[in-house]
Design a protein around this motif. Structure first.
Motif, PDB file in Angstrom:
ATOM      1  N   ALA A 211      13.803  63.848   5.182  1.00 44.23           N
ATOM      2  CA  ALA A 211      12.396  63.467   5.369  1.00 44.23           C
ATOM      3  C   ALA A 211      12.232  62.354   6.388  1.00 44.23           C
ATOM      4  O   ALA A 211      11.145  62.170   6.950  1.00 44.23           O
ATOM      5  CB  ALA A 211      11.793  63.031   4.035  1.00 44.23           C
ATOM      6  N   LEU A 232      11.895  68.716   2.482  1.00 44.63           N
ATOM      7  CA  LEU A 232      11.592  67.513   3.239  1.00 44.63           C
ATOM      8  C   LEU A 232      11.117  66.342   2.388  1.00 44.63           C
ATOM      9  O   LEU A 232      10.863  65.267   2.910  1.00 44.63           O
ATOM     10  CB  LEU A 232      10.515  67.828   4.289  1.00 44.63           C
ATOM     11  CG  LEU A 232      10.914  68.905   5.291  1.00 44.63           C
ATOM     12  CD1 LEU A 232       9.721  69.351   6.094  1.00 44.63           C
ATOM     13  CD2 LEU A 232      12.008  68.400   6.194  1.00 44.63           C
ATOM     14  N   SER A 234      11.157  63.130   0.381  1.00 43.89           N
ATOM     15  CA  SER A 234      12.094  62.024   0.229  1.00 43.89           C
ATOM     16  C   SER A 234      11.937  61.411  -1.150  1.00 43.89           C
ATOM     17  O   SER A 234      10.900  61.528  -1.791  1.00 43.89           O
ATOM     18  CB  SER A 234      11.830  60.957   1.293  1.00 43.89           C
ATOM     19  OG  SER A 234      10.555  60.397   1.096  1.00 43.89           O
TER      20      SER A 234
END
Length: 329
Positions: A211, A232, A234
């Motif tokens: 990310a 993606l 985080s």
């Protein structure tokens, strides 16, 4: 001859004479293709010739470089962005802006911008494109698998081709001839197993940092297709607001980062280039000896162990998709 036919012939020709091996560019475009939003794909179809069927892989162009006079790996790695300087960083900004629909350029200018932008972001992620030493390694002798070449070409093509070949040999051993023939029958490019291998690394060992890869600054926000958002995401407990791995690590670097001001475009190559430039000190020029076989021993083992080639291809693909999604999605 139709305009679309002229485009495809010209682009394919330029693609095969490019220095960051055409396979590397096709891989980054192939990865990027998987992270485009449906709206981006739809808009790309309008810019690409009908023969391409919306496929980014066909469109790359000549490379450019970015360097600093203070750059001297492996002792010292340094790169800066000079807005007035014509180099790779400025080119990425220029073609990002040309592709941006808000600037109301006509079709031909935007189609050309797409071609160059995809290619230049790929080039940015080959570390020797952001190093000045011996003309980005073009003037550095190298031996790879018994062939005399240059350090630049090793990083452009030789490493990637070796990794693809080794992976295909492994897949052949464990999958058998029947599956290999089946893949060829369906027309998959020879590097497709390598792309799938990189995507698997993105979903597993790099998942917690991915990310951060497309991050620029607070002024730029990137989006991805819903199905790929999970890859993606985080972990805020791990990241917070801290830049990790391929971001800027020190407060000094962040303070010097020029895009704290209004960003020149939806790309941020000067931000992304700093850690890539550092790889020249950490990996590319470290333990390099011009008359030593570089496809084995400490030099190659470090590259293979850290998966740095695969990681750079993955990051380039994610960033290409991020920029295109922000402009066209």
């Amino acid at each position: 001859m139709k305009i679309s036919h002229l485009f495809i012939i010209l682009f394919l020709f330029v693609n095969h004479v490019s220095s960051y091996g055409y396979v590397g560019h096709e891989i980054t475009a192939s990865i990027a293709q998987r992270f485009l939003t449906p709206k981006t794909r739809e808009n790309l179809r309008e810019l690409l010739p009908k023969e391409a069927n919306g496929n980014l892989v066909l469109f790359t162009s000549r490379m450019h470089y970015a360097s600093s006079p203070h750059d001297n790996p492996p002792d010292h790695c340094f790169i800066t962005y000079t807005p007035a300087k014509v180099d790779l960083l400025k080119a990425i900004h220029n073609y990002t802006n040309r592709l941006d629909p808000k600037n109301n350029l006509d079709f031909l200018f935007r189609a050309e911008a797409l071609k160059f932008l995809v290619h230049f972001i790929g080039d940015l992620h080959q570390p020797l494109h952001v190093s000045r030493k011996l003309k980005g390694g073009n003037g550095a002798r190298g031996i790879f698998e018994g062939h005399k070449t240059s350090l630049h070409y090793i990083w452009d093509s030789r490493l990637i081709n070796k990794h693809i070949r080794e992976l295909n040999e492994y897949n052949f051993t464990f999958s058998g001839e029947e599956n290999l023939i089946k893949n060829n029958f369906y027309g998959e490019p020879f590097y497709e197993p390598y792309v799938k291998h990189i995507l698997e690394l993105m979903k597993t060992i790099w998942r917690q940092e991915i990310a951060e890869w497309p991050v620029c600054n607070e002024g730029v926000e990137y989006t991805f297709e819903k199905e790929t958002q999970d890859i993606l995401k985080s972990n805020s407990l791990l990241f917070g607001n801290k830049q990790t791995y391929f971001g800027l690590n020190s407060q000094q670097e962040k303070e010097n980062y020029s895009l704290k001001k209004q960003p020149p475009s939806a790309s941020c190559p000067e931000f992304w280039a700093i850690p890539i430039n550092k790889l020249n000190c950490q990996v590319v020029w470290k333990d390099y000896k011009p008359d030593t076989e570089l496809s084995e021993g400490i030099y190659y083992e470090r590259i293979k162990r850290t998966r740095i080639v695969e990681k750079l291809l993955a990051i380039a693909g994610i960033r290409i998709a991020a920029v295109l999604n922000s402009l066209l999605g």
